[in-house]
Design a protein around this motif. Structure first.
Motif, PDB file in Angstrom:
ATOM      1  N   SER A  63       0.821  -1.219   0.000  1.00 50.73           N
ATOM      2  CA  SER A  63       0.000   0.000   0.000  1.00 50.73           C
ATOM      3  C   SER A  63       0.851   1.263   0.000  1.00 50.73           C
ATOM      4  N   ASN A  64       2.174   1.089  -0.011  1.00 51.64           N
ATOM      5  CA  ASN A  64       3.128   2.204   0.047  1.00 51.64           C
ATOM      6  C   ASN A  64       2.780   3.137   1.216  1.00 51.64           C
ATOM      7  N   SER A  65       2.663   2.537   2.394  1.00 46.56           N
ATOM      8  CA  SER A  65       2.369   3.309   3.594  1.00 46.56           C
ATOM      9  C   SER A  65       3.377   2.958   4.683  1.00 46.56           C
ATOM     10  N   THR A  67       4.157   3.196   9.108  1.00 45.79           N
ATOM     11  CA  THR A  67       3.683   3.472  10.463  1.00 45.79           C
ATOM     12  C   THR A  67       4.805   4.191  11.186  1.00 45.79           C
ATOM     13  N   VAL A  77      -0.389   5.957  10.954  1.00 49.37           N
ATOM     14  CA  VAL A  77      -0.161   5.274   9.679  1.00 49.37           C
ATOM     15  C   VAL A  77      -0.353   6.317   8.584  1.00 49.37           C
ATOM     16  N   ILE A  78       0.675   6.494   7.751  1.00 46.22           N
ATOM     17  CA  ILE A  78       0.654   7.531   6.726  1.00 46.22           C
ATOM     18  C   ILE A  78       0.698   6.902   5.343  1.00 46.22           C
ATOM     19  N   GLU A  79      -0.279   7.243   4.495  1.00 45.13           N
ATOM     20  CA  GLU A  79      -0.261   6.821   3.102  1.00 45.13           C
ATOM     21  C   GLU A  79       0.763   7.672   2.343  1.00 45.13           C
ATOM     22  N   VAL A  80       1.514   7.057   1.447  1.00 47.51           N
ATOM     23  CA  VAL A  80       2.526   7.783   0.687  1.00 47.51           C
ATOM     24  C   VAL A  80       2.317   7.537  -0.805  1.00 47.51           C
ATOM     25  N   TYR A 100       2.792  15.955   6.316  1.00 50.55           N
ATOM     26  CA  TYR A 100       1.625  15.159   5.955  1.00 50.55           C
ATOM     27  C   TYR A 100       0.334  15.858   6.344  1.00 50.55           C
ATOM     28  N   GLU A 123      -9.314  -0.358   0.395  1.00 54.29           N
ATOM     29  CA  GLU A 123      -8.798   0.583  -0.590  1.00 54.29           C
ATOM     30  C   GLU A 123      -9.971   1.082  -1.421  1.00 54.29           C
ATOM     31  N   ARG A 137      -6.979   5.086   1.408  1.00 52.53           N
ATOM     32  CA  ARG A 137      -7.341   4.030   2.358  1.00 52.53           C
ATOM     33  C   ARG A 137      -8.536   4.502   3.168  1.00 52.53           C
ATOM     34  N   ALA A 191      -2.140  11.342   4.602  1.00 49.43           N
ATOM     35  CA  ALA A 191      -1.340  11.243   3.385  1.00 49.43           C
ATOM     36  C   ALA A 191      -0.111  12.136   3.477  1.00 49.43           C
TER      37      ALA A 191
END
Length: 203
Positions: A63-65, A67, A77-80, A100, A123, A137, A191
């Motif tokens: 998920s390219n995230s 923690t 938890v950060i989405e990237v 973020y 997702e 997410r 994000a």
């Protein structure tokens, strides 16, 4: 939730699009380059970014995230976006500088759960401009309200695995909530706008 399913689904999809638009609007690395690391928050147009130094405690390549554990011990938890950074180039224990946008609460209802908490991550594909489809997410969680900041429209929720601070979408009412309530909350995950390690962007 007690809403009509079809109307609720339509409203939820619209809210997710709006929330993603807020995240994408603040996720431009060029905009974040002038960020002052000494500031707790910085304003870029109408979007506020948190800018902190944090330690990587989890990496999700699929998920390219990531923690992260922040300076006060808080976990997020950060989405990237892959165009922002490649999390596969990070390692557990790395200390990164990250700008973020907070997770955005898009729906909340009080429930009777007797303290039970759970979390469901999915997702969600969201059409973006130019025919591009972005992903966000979508998280649904049974949680306990720990803090309500009505002035800044933020809610702190204690979920099954962590406590998270969420920005509240403009169309979400906080009037019926109070500290200690058990709620079913839906939010779009945080994000990243910029990720760097040792002064260099993680690309």
């Amino acid at each position: 939730m007690t809403c009509n399913p079809s109307k609720s689904s339509l409203h939820r999809a619209t809210a997710i699009k709006a929330a993603l638009a807020l995240l994408v609007a603040s996720a431009c690395p060029a905009m974040a380059q002038n960020a002052n690391p000494d500031q707790g928050r910085l304003v870029i147009g109408a979007a506020a970014l948190a800018h902190v130094q944090a330690r990587v405690i989890g990496i999700e390549p699929d998920s390219n995230s990531v923690t992260l554990r922040g300076p006060r011990g808080n976990i997020a938890v950060i989405e990237v976006n892959p165009e922002v950074a490649d999390v596969k180039k990070l390692q557990i224990g790395d200390v990164v500088d990250i700008a973020y946008k907070n997770a955005i609460l898009i729906g909340v209802d009080r429930v009777a759960t007797s303290g039970i908490r759970e979390r469901i991550d999915t997702e969600t594909a969201v059409p973006a401009s130019g025919g591009v489809v972005a992903t966000a997410r979508r998280v649904e969680v049974l949680a306990t309200v720990q803090k309500i900041d009505r002035k800044h429209r933020q809610v702190t929720l204690r979920g099954p695995t962590r406590t998270e601070v969420l920005d509240v979408a403009p169309d979400v009412s906080l009037d019926h909530l109070k500290v200690g309530d058990s709620v079913r909350a839906v939010f779009v995950a945080a994000a990243a706008a910029q990720v760097s390690r040792d002064g260099a962007d993680v690309k």
